[in-house]
Design a protein around this motif. Sequence first.
Motif, PDB file in Angstrom:
ATOM      1  N   ASN A  13      37.771  31.820  41.061  1.00  0.00           N
ATOM      2  CA  ASN A  13      36.979  32.004  39.836  1.00  0.00           C
ATOM      3  C   ASN A  13      36.702  30.684  39.135  1.00  0.00           C
ATOM      4  OD1 ASN A  13      36.528  34.773  39.910  1.00  0.00           O
ATOM      5  ND2 ASN A  13      38.509  35.219  38.970  1.00  0.00           N
ATOM      6  N   LEU A  14      37.706  29.809  39.070  1.00  0.00           N
ATOM      7  CA  LEU A  14      37.511  28.506  38.434  1.00  0.00           C
ATOM      8  C   LEU A  14      36.435  27.699  39.162  1.00  0.00           C
ATOM      9  CD1 LEU A  14      41.235  27.549  37.680  1.00  0.00           C
ATOM     10  CD2 LEU A  14      39.468  28.181  36.005  1.00  0.00           C
TER      11      LEU A  14
ATOM     12  N   LEU B 237      28.401  27.252  38.718  1.00  0.00           N
ATOM     13  CA  LEU B 237      27.279  27.710  37.890  1.00  0.00           C
ATOM     14  C   LEU B 237      26.567  26.571  37.168  1.00  0.00           C
ATOM     15  CD1 LEU B 237      28.728  31.022  36.422  1.00  0.00           C
ATOM     16  CD2 LEU B 237      26.831  30.782  38.056  1.00  0.00           C
ATOM     17  N   ASP B 238      27.229  25.431  37.008  1.00  0.00           N
ATOM     18  CA  ASP B 238      26.571  24.259  36.414  1.00  0.00           C
ATOM     19  C   ASP B 238      25.428  23.755  37.300  1.00  0.00           C
ATOM     20  OD1 ASP B 238      28.341  24.308  34.295  1.00  0.00           O
ATOM     21  OD2 ASP B 238      29.675  22.788  35.166  1.00  0.00           O
TER      22      ASP B 238
ATOM     23  N   ASN C 138      32.955  29.249  38.514  1.00  0.00           N
ATOM     24  CA  ASN C 138      32.477  28.927  37.168  1.00  0.00           C
ATOM     25  C   ASN C 138      31.879  27.523  37.115  1.00  0.00           C
ATOM     26  OD1 ASN C 138      33.132  31.415  36.099  1.00  0.00           O
ATOM     27  ND2 ASN C 138      35.121  30.750  35.331  1.00  0.00           N
ATOM     28  N   GLN C 139      32.515  26.572  37.794  1.00  0.00           N
ATOM     29  CA  GLN C 139      31.981  25.207  37.835  1.00  0.00           C
ATOM     30  C   GLN C 139      30.709  25.136  38.669  1.00  0.00           C
ATOM     31  OE1 GLN C 139      35.427  23.134  39.288  1.00  0.00           O
ATOM     32  NE2 GLN C 139      36.139  22.659  37.214  1.00  0.00           N
TER      33      GLN C 139
END
Length: 148
Positions: free
Chosen positions: A116-117, A123-124, A120-121
């Motif tokens: 997940n971490l 998505l940048d 999430n990154q």
Amino acid sequence: MEIDQIDFQILRLLTENSRIQWKDLGGQIHMTGQAVGNRIKKLEESGVIKAYSLIIDEMKLGLFYTAFVIVHIKTANHAAFIRFIKDRKEVVEAHRVSGEGCYHLKIKVKSQNQLNLLLNQLLDHGNYSLNLSIQEIKQRNPLTAILQ
């Protein structure tokens, strides 16, 4: 460098056991250990042999999740994304592709939280779709696609 049938035999035997002694390898293909060593050195110097590696049981190391991610980059400038994936140890393979998405990634992680971490990154840089591996069916050395 032109690769002949003897080189292919050497490569096949090295993929089965990269720690084999040159003398033993030579015995299997009717050459001296020194002659085999010279051929291996030429294969290394020409870049045919890029590295030697191990096949490990990833589950025993705690890498319980394998994810395949299709990435759709937001911009035409992919340099920041490429730097990002090169710096991430969880990304074990990355391919720029035609067809669906811009890149396909193979990711190995210990936990859903770690995945997940990373996502999430990610998505940048763009959007993604995710597939989790349920079971590995086959893993082979690419050389087997050439050798019969």
